[in-house]
Design a protein around this motif. Structure first.
Motif, PDB file in Angstrom:
ATOM      1  N   LYS A  93      65.441  76.128  27.958  1.00 48.46           N
ATOM      2  CA  LYS A  93      65.412  75.752  26.280  1.00 48.46           C
ATOM      3  C   LYS A  93      63.992  75.166  25.991  1.00 48.46           C
ATOM      4  N   TYR A  94      63.443  74.425  26.923  1.00 46.82           N
ATOM      5  CA  TYR A  94      62.308  73.647  26.578  1.00 46.82           C
ATOM      6  C   TYR A  94      60.916  74.034  27.192  1.00 46.82           C
ATOM      7  N   GLN A  95      61.310  74.762  28.229  1.00 49.08           N
ATOM      8  CA  GLN A  95      59.921  75.078  28.887  1.00 49.08           C
ATOM      9  C   GLN A  95      58.779  76.007  28.203  1.00 49.08           C
ATOM     10  N   ALA A  96      59.083  76.890  27.236  1.00 55.15           N
ATOM     11  CA  ALA A  96      58.165  77.597  26.684  1.00 55.15           C
ATOM     12  C   ALA A  96      57.285  76.928  25.735  1.00 55.15           C
ATOM     13  N   GLY A  97      57.720  75.808  25.242  1.00 52.47           N
ATOM     14  CA  GLY A  97      56.701  74.938  24.370  1.00 52.47           C
ATOM     15  C   GLY A  97      56.345  73.687  25.069  1.00 52.47           C
ATOM     16  N   TYR A  98      56.307  73.703  26.458  1.00 55.11           N
ATOM     17  CA  TYR A  98      55.946  72.480  27.270  1.00 55.11           C
ATOM     18  C   TYR A  98      54.914  72.886  28.576  1.00 55.11           C
ATOM     19  N   ALA A  99      53.919  72.143  28.501  1.00 56.23           N
ATOM     20  CA  ALA A  99      52.741  72.787  29.335  1.00 56.23           C
ATOM     21  C   ALA A  99      53.172  72.511  30.783  1.00 56.23           C
ATOM     22  N   ASP A 100      53.709  71.328  31.050  1.00 55.61           N
ATOM     23  CA  ASP A 100      53.981  71.174  32.532  1.00 55.61           C
ATOM     24  C   ASP A 100      55.382  71.824  33.083  1.00 55.61           C
ATOM     25  N   LYS A 101      55.486  72.082  34.111  1.00 57.07           N
ATOM     26  CA  LYS A 101      56.770  72.916  34.767  1.00 57.07           C
ATOM     27  C   LYS A 101      57.786  71.642  34.559  1.00 57.07           C
ATOM     28  N   LEU A 102      59.096  72.020  34.098  1.00 64.41           N
ATOM     29  CA  LEU A 102      60.199  71.293  33.783  1.00 64.41           C
ATOM     30  C   LEU A 102      61.251  71.465  35.107  1.00 64.41           C
ATOM     31  N   GLU A 103      61.009  72.389  35.847  1.00 61.49           N
ATOM     32  CA  GLU A 103      62.131  72.464  36.864  1.00 61.49           C
ATOM     33  C   GLU A 103      62.257  71.191  37.736  1.00 61.49           C
ATOM     34  N   ARG A 104      61.288  70.331  38.102  1.00 62.21           N
ATOM     35  CA  ARG A 104      61.418  69.188  38.927  1.00 62.21           C
ATOM     36  C   ARG A 104      62.299  68.280  38.081  1.00 62.21           C
ATOM     37  N   TRP A 105      61.755  68.039  36.963  1.00 62.06           N
ATOM     38  CA  TRP A 105      62.456  66.996  35.997  1.00 62.06           C
ATOM     39  C   TRP A 105      63.826  67.246  35.679  1.00 62.06           C
ATOM     40  N   SER A 106      64.165  68.506  35.362  1.00 65.79           N
ATOM     41  CA  SER A 106      65.566  68.977  35.162  1.00 65.79           C
ATOM     42  C   SER A 106      66.288  68.697  36.318  1.00 65.79           C
ATOM     43  N   THR A 107      65.961  68.614  37.415  1.00 61.89           N
ATOM     44  CA  THR A 107      66.870  68.488  38.777  1.00 61.89           C
ATOM     45  C   THR A 107      66.793  66.926  38.887  1.00 61.89           C
ATOM     46  N   THR A 108      65.993  66.059  38.683  1.00 65.71           N
ATOM     47  CA  THR A 108      65.813  64.752  38.871  1.00 65.71           C
ATOM     48  C   THR A 108      66.379  63.789  37.866  1.00 65.71           C
ATOM     49  N   ALA A 109      66.241  64.225  36.594  1.00 70.40           N
ATOM     50  CA  ALA A 109      66.508  63.389  35.460  1.00 70.40           C
ATOM     51  C   ALA A 109      68.058  62.766  35.606  1.00 70.40           C
ATOM     52  N   TRP A 110      68.388  61.482  35.004  1.00 74.86           N
ATOM     53  CA  TRP A 110      69.511  61.147  34.623  1.00 74.86           C
ATOM     54  C   TRP A 110      70.139  62.070  33.536  1.00 74.86           C
ATOM     55  N   LEU A 111      71.444  62.556  33.695  1.00 71.05           N
ATOM     56  CA  LEU A 111      72.101  63.211  32.896  1.00 71.05           C
ATOM     57  C   LEU A 111      73.159  62.472  32.086  1.00 71.05           C
ATOM     58  N   VAL A 112      73.397  62.643  30.743  1.00 73.88           N
ATOM     59  CA  VAL A 112      74.274  62.046  29.716  1.00 73.88           C
ATOM     60  C   VAL A 112      75.022  62.821  29.116  1.00 73.88           C
ATOM     61  N   ARG A 113      76.314  62.918  29.059  1.00 74.20           N
ATOM     62  CA  ARG A 113      76.903  63.590  28.048  1.00 74.20           C
ATOM     63  C   ARG A 113      77.544  62.805  26.865  1.00 74.20           C
ATOM     64  N   VAL A 114      77.321  63.210  25.522  1.00 73.94           N
ATOM     65  CA  VAL A 114      77.717  62.802  24.265  1.00 73.94           C
ATOM     66  C   VAL A 114      78.734  63.702  23.849  1.00 73.94           C
ATOM     67  N   GLU A 115      79.987  63.086  23.460  1.00 71.89           N
ATOM     68  CA  GLU A 115      80.855  63.883  22.872  1.00 71.89           C
ATOM     69  C   GLU A 115      80.570  64.306  21.510  1.00 71.89           C
ATOM     70  N   TRP A 116      81.197  65.529  21.163  1.00 71.04           N
ATOM     71  CA  TRP A 116      80.773  66.091  19.923  1.00 71.04           C
ATOM     72  C   TRP A 116      82.042  66.241  19.290  1.00 71.04           C
ATOM     73  N   PRO A 117      82.793  65.367  18.758  1.00 71.15           N
ATOM     74  CA  PRO A 117      84.063  65.696  17.998  1.00 71.15           C
ATOM     75  C   PRO A 117      83.912  66.504  16.682  1.00 71.15           C
ATOM     76  N   ASP A 118      84.856  67.218  16.305  1.00 78.60           N
ATOM     77  CA  ASP A 118      84.912  68.029  15.101  1.00 78.60           C
ATOM     78  C   ASP A 118      84.982  67.085  14.098  1.00 78.60           C
ATOM     79  N   ALA A 119      84.110  67.339  13.057  1.00 79.19           N
ATOM     80  CA  ALA A 119      83.819  66.713  11.747  1.00 79.19           C
ATOM     81  C   ALA A 119      85.478  66.635  11.342  1.00 79.19           C
ATOM     82  N   ASP A 120      85.364  65.371  10.394  1.00 75.93           N
ATOM     83  CA  ASP A 120      86.735  65.281   9.525  1.00 75.93           C
ATOM     84  C   ASP A 120      86.869  66.068   8.441  1.00 75.93           C
TER      85      ASP A 120
END
Length: 120
Positions: A93-120
């Motif tokens: 999603k972000y590689q095209a707009g970023y000069a450095d390669k994101l492959e290493r970052w994408s494999t080593t970064a800390w991943l977080v999930r945020v729930e996206w509930p349906d709106a009321d």
């Protein structure tokens, strides 16, 4: 009601956590990927303030494309299946707009999930 799929192409989201020491709101702009009804974020370090804040208090506010949810967030374990889909999707999603390669970052970064509930 807005599903995450409908707004997943949005470039950034805004995450607000509560300071683990002060309790004050802490808002950041951050890259994201929508996957299986949730929102995934990545941090370079488990020492980043926003990451440490959500570990201390998983209640967060997430805003994407003018849609806001008060929800919860949690780190994703390395063995969870989402890693195989979300990490390469984030780099793609972000590689095209970023000069450095994101492959290493994408494999080593800390991943977080945020729930996206349906709106009321």
């Amino acid at each position: 009601m807005t599903s995450i799929d409908a707004i997943a192409a949005t470039e950034f989201c805004y995450l607000t956590t509560r300071g683990r020491r002060t309790g004050d709101p802490h808002r950041i702009e951050i890259w994201f990927v929508g996957h299986e009804g949730g929102v995934y974020l990545m941090s370079d370090s488990d020492r980043a303030d926003w990451y440490r804040n959500l570990v201390a208090d998983p209640s967060v506010t997430l805003e994407i494309a003018g849609q806001t949810r008060t929800t919860t967030a949690a780190p994703v374990d390395a063995g969870e299946a989402a890693n195989a889909s979300v990490r390469p999707a984030m780099a793609a999603k972000y590689q095209a707009g970023y000069a450095d390669k994101l492959e290493r970052w994408s494999t080593t970064a800390w991943l977080v999930r945020v729930e996206w509930p349906d709106a009321d």
